[in-house]
Design a protein around this motif. Structure first.
Motif, PDB file in Angstrom:
ATOM      1  N   HIS A 146      10.143  18.420  -3.994  1.00 12.97           N
ATOM      2  CA  HIS A 146       9.136  18.031  -4.983  1.00 12.97           C
ATOM      3  C   HIS A 146       9.190  16.536  -5.265  1.00 12.97           C
ATOM      4  O   HIS A 146       8.168  15.936  -5.615  1.00 12.97           O
ATOM      5  CB  HIS A 146       9.340  18.805  -6.283  1.00 12.97           C
ATOM      6  N   ASP A 147      10.359  15.955  -5.166  1.00 12.83           N
ATOM      7  CA  ASP A 147      10.494  14.516  -5.386  1.00 12.83           C
ATOM      8  C   ASP A 147      10.109  13.767  -4.122  1.00 12.83           C
ATOM      9  O   ASP A 147      10.284  14.259  -3.000  1.00 12.83           O
ATOM     10  CB  ASP A 147      11.936  14.163  -5.765  1.00 12.83           C
ATOM     11  N   ALA A 148       9.607  12.545  -4.328  1.00 15.05           N
ATOM     12  CA  ALA A 148       9.258  11.704  -3.191  1.00 15.05           C
ATOM     13  C   ALA A 148      10.533  11.137  -2.569  1.00 15.05           C
ATOM     14  O   ALA A 148      11.431  10.672  -3.276  1.00 15.05           O
ATOM     15  CB  ALA A 148       8.348  10.567  -3.639  1.00 15.05           C
ATOM     16  N   ILE A 149      10.624  11.188  -1.215  1.00 15.48           N
ATOM     17  CA  ILE A 149      11.780  10.650  -0.492  1.00 15.48           C
ATOM     18  C   ILE A 149      11.271   9.620   0.504  1.00 15.48           C
ATOM     19  O   ILE A 149      10.376   9.907   1.312  1.00 15.48           O
ATOM     20  CB  ILE A 149      12.557  11.757   0.237  1.00 15.48           C
ATOM     21  N   LEU A 150      11.840   8.431   0.433  1.00 16.80           N
ATOM     22  CA  LEU A 150      11.473   7.342   1.337  1.00 16.80           C
ATOM     23  C   LEU A 150      12.725   6.832   2.031  1.00 16.80           C
ATOM     24  O   LEU A 150      13.777   6.679   1.409  1.00 16.80           O
ATOM     25  CB  LEU A 150      10.822   6.187   0.568  1.00 16.80           C
ATOM     26  N   VAL A 151      12.599   6.603   3.343  1.00 18.81           N
ATOM     27  CA  VAL A 151      13.669   6.012   4.134  1.00 18.81           C
ATOM     28  C   VAL A 151      13.101   4.729   4.730  1.00 18.81           C
ATOM     29  O   VAL A 151      11.984   4.724   5.276  1.00 18.81           O
ATOM     30  CB  VAL A 151      14.150   6.959   5.242  1.00 18.81           C
ATOM     31  N   GLU A 156      10.345  -2.372   5.644  1.00 19.08           N
ATOM     32  CA  GLU A 156       9.270  -1.389   5.697  1.00 19.08           C
ATOM     33  C   GLU A 156       9.794   0.034   5.581  1.00 19.08           C
ATOM     34  O   GLU A 156      10.986   0.296   5.761  1.00 19.08           O
ATOM     35  CB  GLU A 156       8.485  -1.543   6.993  1.00 19.08           C
ATOM     36  N   ILE A 157       8.858   0.929   5.283  1.00 20.29           N
ATOM     37  CA  ILE A 157       9.148   2.360   5.213  1.00 20.29           C
ATOM     38  C   ILE A 157       9.119   2.930   6.625  1.00 20.29           C
ATOM     39  O   ILE A 157       8.169   2.697   7.383  1.00 20.29           O
ATOM     40  CB  ILE A 157       8.094   3.078   4.345  1.00 20.29           C
ATOM     41  N   VAL A 158      10.177   3.672   6.988  1.00 23.95           N
ATOM     42  CA  VAL A 158      10.213   4.271   8.318  1.00 23.95           C
ATOM     43  C   VAL A 158      10.023   5.785   8.272  1.00 23.95           C
ATOM     44  O   VAL A 158       9.725   6.402   9.292  1.00 23.95           O
ATOM     45  CB  VAL A 158      11.533   3.917   9.039  1.00 23.95           C
ATOM     46  N   ALA A 159      10.206   6.389   7.099  1.00 23.87           N
ATOM     47  CA  ALA A 159       9.991   7.840   6.977  1.00 23.87           C
ATOM     48  C   ALA A 159       9.630   8.143   5.522  1.00 23.87           C
ATOM     49  O   ALA A 159      10.173   7.537   4.592  1.00 23.87           O
ATOM     50  CB  ALA A 159      11.226   8.619   7.383  1.00 23.87           C
ATOM     51  N   ALA A 160       8.702   9.077   5.372  1.00 23.33           N
ATOM     52  CA  ALA A 160       8.270   9.484   4.029  1.00 23.33           C
ATOM     53  C   ALA A 160       7.907  10.956   4.058  1.00 23.33           C
ATOM     54  O   ALA A 160       7.302  11.436   5.011  1.00 23.33           O
ATOM     55  CB  ALA A 160       7.073   8.648   3.576  1.00 23.33           C
ATOM     56  N   ASN A 161       8.300  11.682   3.007  1.00 33.22           N
ATOM     57  CA  ASN A 161       7.968  13.105   2.963  1.00 33.22           C
ATOM     58  C   ASN A 161       6.590  13.299   2.317  1.00 33.22           C
ATOM     59  O   ASN A 161       6.000  12.354   1.766  1.00 33.22           O
ATOM     60  CB  ASN A 161       9.058  13.898   2.236  1.00 33.22           C
ATOM     61  N   PRO A 162       6.031  14.510   2.371  1.00 35.11           N
ATOM     62  CA  PRO A 162       4.703  14.747   1.786  1.00 35.11           C
ATOM     63  C   PRO A 162       4.621  14.390   0.310  1.00 35.11           C
ATOM     64  O   PRO A 162       3.588  13.920  -0.162  1.00 35.11           O
ATOM     65  CB  PRO A 162       4.481  16.245   2.019  1.00 35.11           C
ATOM     66  N   ARG A 172       0.249  10.089   4.643  1.00 37.29           N
ATOM     67  CA  ARG A 172       1.623   9.929   5.143  1.00 37.29           C
ATOM     68  C   ARG A 172       1.695   9.037   6.367  1.00 37.29           C
ATOM     69  O   ARG A 172       2.598   8.195   6.485  1.00 37.29           O
ATOM     70  CB  ARG A 172       2.185  11.317   5.431  1.00 37.29           C
ATOM     71  N   SER A 173       0.759   9.189   7.255  1.00 35.16           N
ATOM     72  CA  SER A 173       0.784   8.387   8.491  1.00 35.16           C
ATOM     73  C   SER A 173       0.577   6.916   8.209  1.00 35.16           C
ATOM     74  O   SER A 173       1.001   6.060   8.990  1.00 35.16           O
ATOM     75  CB  SER A 173      -0.289   8.900   9.455  1.00 35.16           C
ATOM     76  N   GLU A 174      -0.064   6.604   7.077  1.00 38.40           N
ATOM     77  CA  GLU A 174      -0.343   5.207   6.760  1.00 38.40           C
ATOM     78  C   GLU A 174       0.806   4.520   6.032  1.00 38.40           C
ATOM     79  O   GLU A 174       0.766   3.308   5.818  1.00 38.40           O
ATOM     80  CB  GLU A 174      -1.616   5.122   5.910  1.00 38.40           C
ATOM     81  N   LEU A 175       1.819   5.308   5.616  1.00 40.03           N
ATOM     82  CA  LEU A 175       2.942   4.710   4.903  1.00 40.03           C
ATOM     83  C   LEU A 175       3.899   3.988   5.841  1.00 40.03           C
ATOM     84  O   LEU A 175       4.562   3.020   5.440  1.00 40.03           O
ATOM     85  CB  LEU A 175       3.705   5.778   4.123  1.00 40.03           C
ATOM     86  N   HIS A 176       3.991   4.446   7.084  1.00 40.14           N
ATOM     87  CA  HIS A 176       4.923   3.826   8.019  1.00 40.14           C
ATOM     88  C   HIS A 176       4.529   2.376   8.253  1.00 40.14           C
ATOM     89  O   HIS A 176       3.369   2.070   8.549  1.00 40.14           O
ATOM     90  CB  HIS A 176       4.955   4.600   9.338  1.00 40.14           C
ATOM     91  N   GLY A 177       5.495   1.516   8.094  1.00 37.46           N
ATOM     92  CA  GLY A 177       5.246   0.086   8.296  1.00 37.46           C
ATOM     93  C   GLY A 177       4.893  -0.648   7.019  1.00 37.46           C
ATOM     94  O   GLY A 177       4.877  -1.885   7.005  1.00 37.46           O
ATOM     95  N   ARG A 178       4.596   0.094   5.925  1.00 33.33           N
ATOM     96  CA  ARG A 178       4.303  -0.561   4.653  1.00 33.33           C
ATOM     97  C   ARG A 178       5.574  -0.664   3.814  1.00 33.33           C
ATOM     98  O   ARG A 178       6.577  -0.002   4.080  1.00 33.33           O
ATOM     99  CB  ARG A 178       3.225   0.198   3.896  1.00 33.33           C
TER     100      ARG A 178
END
Length: 655
Positions: A146-151, A156-162, A172-178
């Protein structure tokens, strides 16, 4: 022939020696080994391989004679053929049901066949399975949390959960690289937080997110640096709603506390009224009670001159010389008159600024608000019977103070103070050692209302009694022939409602006149005065009034002239009411009461006739006196009238 035979025997001995060497070599290898020729026939198997395949061990020759080819083919299938065909090493892993083990076969081909190294890898496979199961669990947690997880790394962000995609409002696909920094409000010091994370290894806190759709979210975060070298983990939790609920609860508690404080102020004001305080003390109690409350910063009451549009200092608490040092006005064209105080004075209604730094009308006092630490301000007009006695100002450090129930309760302070001040002014004029007496005349007053001609007629008004804020009863006398004209006036004058004749047995008629919101009496009441006497003679209205010393007579006359433009002042005097002592009152009653009247009054009093419920009835008192009930009531009522006349008649004044 002999040489040839010797040569053959020598070759045979060399082959035997080679076989012995190969067997010794196989025995020295810990892994299982077997070989296949180009035709797929098993040419050699060592003991370790046999053990792995579940066969008994033996010599190399015996191994060759009884090759475990069926087991080999069942386990590794066509891996050998593929290695021969490609002439490239191939590795395969298979589960051996019979041995309940995992085996690994590494096939090394050459032109003549395949050499295969076999080893048992059950522990490794179990470790890999455990790791794979763990990875699946982690992936499931990552995907379903339920919590947002960012790696991410430094940039930049390399992984993000829904959940991260939903929180940030970006696919989600647009978060990579930001970068997460793109979404954080400018009021958060990202640079300092980043340095603290790298230094401490862990960091938690909260910040506001600005989403692409323009909405904001409040998040709490926990960050871990270098979960892998150069890779960092952040877990974000949306606490917007919980923070709002918490803030709502805090505001509710603040409002309840403030309500309790305001109610305490009201009680203190009521106590001050009951204890007979004067106006100055009453205003001081109000301001000090508000300023002493934790809900408010300071309070003041200011006097208002509506003609000069000036607001002047009266009473302050929690602050000094405040009203004198800030710009204030009642003029709507002046910025200093468009704030809460000026607007409250003009409109006669409570004015509130729930956030003085966002309220455009509060701009002239924002520096003052910063200096004195308040965020909300209220101005409550002190009014009674449409007369403005001043304005009460209150400030609070809380944003959104003076709302809902708190606004209603604190707004009542203006009515309570206005009523109390008016009552004090009236009491002051009734009990004052000196009074101002004004005689006023409205020439041809009857004609103002298109009334009948009153030439040669007179009406005397002996007493005006206030029933409530708008209703009055006026008692008077006139000649019997004048009564129809008075009845005609009731139909002409808007605030005259009903005429009731009380006694017309004598030459003069006694009447009761019901009036509603009389303009002149309302102004006189507002200045703390009362009507001592009034009359209509030949259509002119004359009135004698008394006011406390210190009354602004000029302002009073101006207000009366606004109501009736023809009003003129005939006389103004300083008068001293006569103060009759209790002993003098007793002597006067003794001189006016007959013996039977005094006996009736005293017998009724001591027998409990005036108690409630009564201890004795009129008939019982009459029986005690030895008279008829009608006789008792005749003497009793005459005595009561004389007693009340002595008490209620206006005292004589010395001019």
């Amino acid at each position: 022939m002999g040489d040839e035979r010797r040569s053959i025997e020598a070759d045979s001995r060399r082959e035997d020696d080679s076989s012995v060497d190969l067997e010794a070599a196989f025995d020295r290898i810990a892994d299982g080994i077997y070989t296949l020729d180009a035709e797929g026939r098993c040419t050699a198997v060592n003991d370790r391989a046999r053990a792995l395949f579940g066969q008994e061990t033996g010599t190399v020759a015996a191994t060759a004679a009884e090759p475990p080819i069926d087991t080999i083919r069942a386990l590794f299938g066509n891996a050998h053929e593929r290695a021969l065909e490609s002439q490239q090493p191939i590795t395969v892993e298979r589960f051996h049901d019979a041995a309940d083990d995992w085996l690994e076969a590494r096939c090394y081909p050459d032109e003549t066949g395949v050499t295969v190294v076999v080893r048992e890898i059950t522990e490794r496979k179990e470790r890999e399975q455990t790791l794979a199961d763990g990875n699946r669990r982690l992936r499931s947690i990552f995907e379903n949390a339920h919590d947002a997880i960012l790696v991410g790394d430094t940039d930049e962000i390399v992984a993000a959960n829904p959940a991260a995609s939903e929180l940030l409002g970006v696919d989600r696909s647009e978060l990579h690289g930001r970068s997460l920094e793109e979404f954080i409000h400018d009021d958060y010091d990202v640079e300092s937080a980043w340095a603290a994370l790298l230094e401490q290894g862990r960091l938690h806190g909260s910040f506001s997110l600005a989403r692409p759709d323009g909405t904001d979210r409040i998040v709490e975060y926990n960050a871990v640096a270098d979960v892998l070298p150069g890779t960092h983990l952040s877990i974000l939790r949306d606490v917007t709603n919980s923070r709002r609920r918490k803030r709502q609860l805090e505001r509710q508690r603040e409002r309840l506390t403030a309500l309790d404080h305001v109610n305490s102020v009201v009680r203190e004001i009521n106590d001050a009224i009951v204890n007979g305080s004067n106006r100055t003390h009453l205003e001081r109690v109000t301001c000090e009670s508000l300023a002493d409350s934790p809900s408010y910063e300071f309070a003041f009451i200011a006097d208002v001159d509506t003609r000069s549009k000036r607001i002047t200092h009266s009473v302050e608490a929690g602050i000094d010389d405040y009203v004198e040092t800030i710009p204030l006005s009642t003029d709507a064209n002046d910025p200093a008159g468009r704030g809460p105080a000026g607007t409250a004075i003009r409109t006669g209604t409570m004015q509130v600024s729930t956030d003085v730094f966002e309220d455009p009308s509060f701009e002239p006092w924002r520096d003052d608000a910063r200096e004195h630490g308040y965020n909300s301000a209220a101005a409550i007009p002190i009014i009674h019977d449409d007369v403005l006695y001043g304005v009460l100002g209150v400030t609070s450090a809380r944003r959104n103070a003076f709302t809902n129930e708190e606004r209603d309760v604190i707004g009542q302070l203006g009515d309570v103070l206005g009523h109390a001040i008016a009552a004090l002014e009236r009491r002051r004029v009734l009990l004052g050692d000196e009074l101002i007496e004004l005689e006023l005349v409205i020439d041809d007053a009857v004609a103002l209302f298109d009334g009948p001609s009153m030439t040669g007629h007179s009406v005397w008004f002996d007493r005006v009694i206030r029933i409530d804020e708008k209703q009055y009863l006026e008692y008077g006398t006139t000649a019997s022939e004048t009564v129809p004209m008075v009845e005609a006036l009731v139909a002409c004058i808007p605030h005259w409602e009903q005429l009731s004749v009380l006694d017309e047995s004598a030459a003069e008629v006694t009447f009761e006149l019901t009036i509603s919101s009389p303009p002149m009496v309302g102004v006189i009441d507002a200045y703390g005065g009362y009507v001592e006497a009034a009359a209509i003679h030949d259509g002119d209205y004359t009135v004698t009034t008394h006011f406390p010393t210190g009354t602004d007579v000029r302002s009073l006359v101006d207000d009366l002239t606004d109501v009736y433009p023809g009003t003129r002042t005939v006389a103004r005097r300083q008068v001293t009411p006569s103060r009759e002592s209790v002993e003098q009152l007793r002597n006067r009653l003794a001189a006016t009461l007959t013996d039977r009247q005094r006996t009736a009054l005293e017998t009724a009093y001591y027998s409990g006739y005036f108690e409630w419920p009564r201890n004795s009835s009129g008939e019982e008192v009459a029986e005690t006196m030895g008279v008829a009930p009608a006789t008792f009531h005749e003497h009793f009522r005459a005595a009561q009238r004389k007693l009340l006349t002595a008490i209620l008649d206006e005292p004589e004044t010395v001019r």
